[in-house]
Design a protein around this motif. Sequence first.
Motif, PDB file in Angstrom:
ATOM      1  N   LYS A   1      -8.576  -4.968 -13.978  1.00 10.30           N
ATOM      2  CA  LYS A   1      -7.479  -4.563 -13.097  1.00 10.30           C
ATOM      3  C   LYS A   1      -7.529  -3.080 -12.740  1.00 10.30           C
ATOM      4  O   LYS A   1      -6.926  -2.651 -11.758  1.00 10.30           O
TER       5      LYS A   1
ATOM      6  N   ILE B   1      -8.886  -5.005  -1.400  1.00  5.24           N
ATOM      7  CA  ILE B   1      -7.584  -5.467  -1.895  1.00  5.24           C
ATOM      8  C   ILE B   1      -6.450  -4.623  -1.305  1.00  5.24           C
ATOM      9  O   ILE B   1      -5.350  -4.589  -1.856  1.00  5.24           O
TER      10      ILE B   1
ATOM     11  N   ILE C   1      -3.204  -6.554  -0.615  1.00  8.94           N
ATOM     12  CA  ILE C   1      -2.474  -6.912  -1.843  1.00  8.94           C
ATOM     13  C   ILE C   1      -1.746  -5.690  -2.388  1.00  8.94           C
ATOM     14  O   ILE C   1      -0.559  -5.748  -2.738  1.00  8.94           O
ATOM     15  N   HIS C   2      -2.458  -4.577  -2.451  1.00  2.54           N
ATOM     16  CA  HIS C   2      -1.842  -3.335  -2.946  1.00  2.54           C
ATOM     17  C   HIS C   2      -0.661  -2.935  -2.087  1.00  2.54           C
ATOM     18  O   HIS C   2       0.417  -2.588  -2.589  1.00  2.54           O
TER      19      HIS C   2
ATOM     20  N   SER D   1       1.233  -4.787  -0.127  1.00  2.00           N
ATOM     21  CA  SER D   1       2.371  -5.706  -0.195  1.00  2.00           C
ATOM     22  C   SER D   1       3.210  -5.457  -1.440  1.00  2.00           C
ATOM     23  O   SER D   1       4.430  -5.656  -1.430  1.00  2.00           O
ATOM     24  N   LEU D   2       2.593  -5.009  -2.520  1.00  2.00           N
ATOM     25  CA  LEU D   2       3.319  -4.715  -3.757  1.00  2.00           C
ATOM     26  C   LEU D   2       4.013  -3.363  -3.707  1.00  2.00           C
ATOM     27  O   LEU D   2       4.823  -3.045  -4.577  1.00  2.00           O
TER      28      LEU D   2
END
Length: 245
Positions: free
Chosen positions: A54, A89, A92-93, A95-96
């Motif tokens: 991660k 990514i 994804i990053h 959206s968080l």
Amino acid sequence: MANKAFLEIGGFDSYDTLKLEMPEIGVLFENVSHCINAQSNKELIEELRKVDKKDSKVRIIQNSKTIEYQVALSKLEDENSYILTFSDITAIHNSLSMDIHTGLPRKNFILEKIDILKQKTDKLLVILVSIKHSESIEKFYGKKSQLEVESDFSKELKRIISSDMPNSFLGHFEKNQFIIIPDNDDYQILCEHIKDINVSAFDAIANTTMIHQDFNFTGTVKIEHLNTSKDLQGIEVDITNAFEI
């Protein structure tokens, strides 16, 4: 060896150009917290071998956009040979790190952006924007109405930036605190257009309460030069204090 996708990451027209211009691929990556930064290929391999999956991430700035990649490390039979696989990514990053009501980057994302830019300048110009008297909405009509006003105001900010300075960065720092990092020094017209924003709170309030009066809210604009020699915590404090003054 490098495939076409990796050459595009670095902006190279061929593998020969990559070997000539950047034999140490680690210098492609930004030196930011929570991401790997290594100046040599050996250091990059060592970092990837010791971090959890991660945390095996790198960031690159490409055409004024920040892109985040997850990096996977695979060892070949030759003990000195490895394959690196880069997976984008960014979505994804992002959206968080987005505020659900305004659709803008949150404080943590803003500070990540500043962390990248502070490597390149001693002073970083930012535009701080707030909505005049927005506290009146929350006081008299509740938090839901205040969030609706912020949402409408953020849409106007996005529209103006898209028209005046499309490559600028816009984020939602805290409640009623917006921050813009302009992409050049010609920001005066942008600021004037922000000051001209006139958001009506009637529709937002009408959904939650009975009222007989319309409210209009305009923007306040403040120019600040952040001292990027400070660590991120110090910069965060400076931004918070600047909004409160």
